[in-house]
Design an enzyme around this catalytic site. Structure first.
Site, PDB file in Angstrom:
ATOM      1  N   LYS A 109      12.979 -29.366 -15.629  1.00 21.70           N
ATOM      2  CA  LYS A 109      13.089 -28.107 -16.249  1.00 21.70           C
ATOM      3  C   LYS A 109      14.332 -27.749 -17.047  1.00 21.70           C
ATOM      4  CE  LYS A 109       9.142 -28.064 -13.887  1.00 21.70           C
ATOM      5  NZ  LYS A 109       9.201 -28.710 -12.895  1.00 21.70           N
TER       6      LYS A 109
ATOM      7  N   TYR B 116       8.193 -23.945  -3.814  1.00 26.86           N
ATOM      8  CA  TYR B 116       7.233 -24.792  -4.829  1.00 26.86           C
ATOM      9  C   TYR B 116       6.179 -25.500  -4.287  1.00 26.86           C
ATOM     10  CZ  TYR B 116       5.778 -28.584  -7.937  1.00 26.86           C
ATOM     11  OH  TYR B 116       5.201 -29.387  -8.519  1.00 26.86           O
TER      12      TYR B 116
ATOM     13  N   ARG C  97      16.710 -49.935 -10.003  1.00 23.88           N
ATOM     14  CA  ARG C  97      16.375 -49.280  -8.590  1.00 23.88           C
ATOM     15  C   ARG C  97      17.636 -49.021  -7.455  1.00 23.88           C
ATOM     16  NH1 ARG C  97      14.615 -51.665  -4.363  1.00 23.88           N
ATOM     17  NH2 ARG C  97      13.900 -53.505  -5.497  1.00 23.88           N
TER      18      ARG C  97
ATOM     19  N   ASP D  49      16.668 -26.228  -3.081  1.00 22.89           N
ATOM     20  CA  ASP D  49      16.181 -26.639  -4.495  1.00 22.89           C
ATOM     21  C   ASP D  49      16.778 -25.465  -5.576  1.00 22.89           C
ATOM     22  OD1 ASP D  49      14.593 -26.767  -7.064  1.00 22.89           O
ATOM     23  OD2 ASP D  49      12.667 -27.294  -5.679  1.00 22.89           O
TER      24      ASP D  49
END
Ligand code: PLP
Length: 390
Positions: free
Chosen positions: A199, A102, A48, A174
């Site tokens: 993607k 998006y 983390r 993005d």
């Protein structure tokens, strides 16, 4: 030693490799440990904290691919988007965003930001003037997406970066639809580059991940929030993602070529009303796309003329009606029912997303086979509609 000026396929294959010192294997070893020594070590490692060996190695690859100084790997594209935005926005701040975004990003902003006292506004169009009009005294971030999901609109990255510099703002993009193969926003002055690595980077529809690339300083700011939000990615998936990126250059180049063929084929077809693809001369921002992109990408959208889109999608045999995008297999979807379902009909209309719009993610299959599939589905849809009329 990997130099940033190496070619894309060399970077995809070798940048940020983790050397197998012990057995000299050809690929990066996988370190699955979630627990590392804390005494007598230079770095206190914990997944983390985004600093396991595999996370750090992949971050180097991302930074090299996007011409940035540093990067972080996240558990999803939305984890990268939300953490990056929240890292630079505090209570009372304001962000200007592109309107065509998006759906998940629009939804994050509209649904969540008010709770944190963060103001936002959407630029009326894609021009630098429209973004500048929305800038207020408390504006801290400008956020764009180009090409955008699903209408493939193109925003001038250099103009937006210049505006951000002029007003002392952080510019964010993005870059998912383009992938680093087709577009490197850092070269145009954009500060923070975000990807849904689910993607083109993953490319096989089997990995959910995200990444953000920027300067060392800005990545540290994002990291301070990221370690508290906890959106890191498991090392096994980090390793798989590194493997997938090795073929990203060749995959995306084939997808570029195939999408161009599909767009040209669809544009001249009697049953097609409109095609949205930046590689077409008819795209309103084709010249801008040519200036800032190395390839036009594997995504396009289109609307049918006089035929029902839902019926057409049912008749496709090779192209799968399926969520998500950018896999090696061609897929098609209705943004109204999927990626932009969270928007209201009015919000969709404002963005120009009609119910009949189809978003086509072009894969690496032979283009002739994809064309044959579309031809037969159009013909079956036409017959179906004739039957209904009779
Ligand atoms: N950005 C774009 C352009 C997307 O298309 C998506 C997902 O479809 C996301 C961000 C969100 O990514 P993820 O689904 O990996 O969280």
């Amino acid at each position: 030693m990997i130099k940033k000026e190496q070619g894309i396929n060399t970077l995809c294959t070798h940048a940020g490799e983790l050397k197998d010192q012990q057995f000299k294997g050809a690929v990066s070893p996988l370190y699955m440990s979630t627990s590392y020594a804390f005494e007598d070590v230079e770095v206190k490692r914990y997944p983390r904290y985004f600093n396991t060996p595999n996370q750090q190695a992949l971050a180097l690859k991302m930074a090299a691919l996007e011409h940035g100084e540093a990067a972080l790997i996240f558990g999803s594209g939305m984890a990268a988007v939300s953490t990056s935005l929240m890292a630079f926005l505090h209570k009372g701040d304001h962000v200007v965003l592109q309107k065509t975004l998006y759906g998940g990003t629009s939804n994050l902003v509209v649904e969540e930001f008010k709770k944190f006292g963060i103001e936002f506004s959407f630029a009326k169009d894609l021009s630098a003037e429209a973004f500048e009009k929305e800038i207020r005294k408390n504006t801290k971030v400008i956020y764009i997406e180009t090409p955008s999901n699903p209408l493939l609109t193109i925003t001038d990255m250099e103009a937006v970066a210049g505006l951000a510099k002029k007003h002392g703002l952080v510019s964010m993009i993005d870059n998912t639809f383009a992938s680093p193969v087709n577009q490197n926003p850092v070269d145009f002055g954009i500060d923070v580059v975000i990807h849904s690595a689910t993607k083109y980077m993953g490319g096989h529809s089997d990995i959910l991940a995200g990444t953000v690339i920027s300067s060392e300083e800005k990545i540290d700011t994002i990291f301070q929030m990221a370690k508290n939000f906890g959106g890191s990615l498991s090392d096994f998936t980090v390793w798989l993602l590194e493997r997938s990126i090795k073929t990203m250059g060749i995959r995306v180049k084939t997808q570029n070529e195939n999408a161009q063929r599909m767009a040209e084929f669809l544009e001249q077809h009697e049953f097609v009303a409109k095609v949205y693809y930046p590689g077409l001369k008819s795209h309103p921002d084709h010249e801008l796309a040519k200036r800032q992109m190395k390839g036009f990408g594997g995504m396009l959208s289109f609307e049918l003329k006089g035929l029902d889109a839902a019926v057409f999608m049912k008749y496709l045999k090779l192209i799968k009606p399926s969520m998500s995008l950018a896999g090696v297999e061609s897929t098609i979807l209705s943004p109204t029912k999927t990626s932009h379902a969270l928007l209201t009909p009015e919000e969709r209309e404002e963005q120009g997303i009609s119910d009949g719009l189809m978003r086509f993610s072009v894969g690496i299959e032979e283009p002739e086979d994809l064309i044959a599939d579309i031809e037969q589905a159009l013909e079956e849809t036409r017959k179906d509609m004739l039957d209904v009329r009779i």
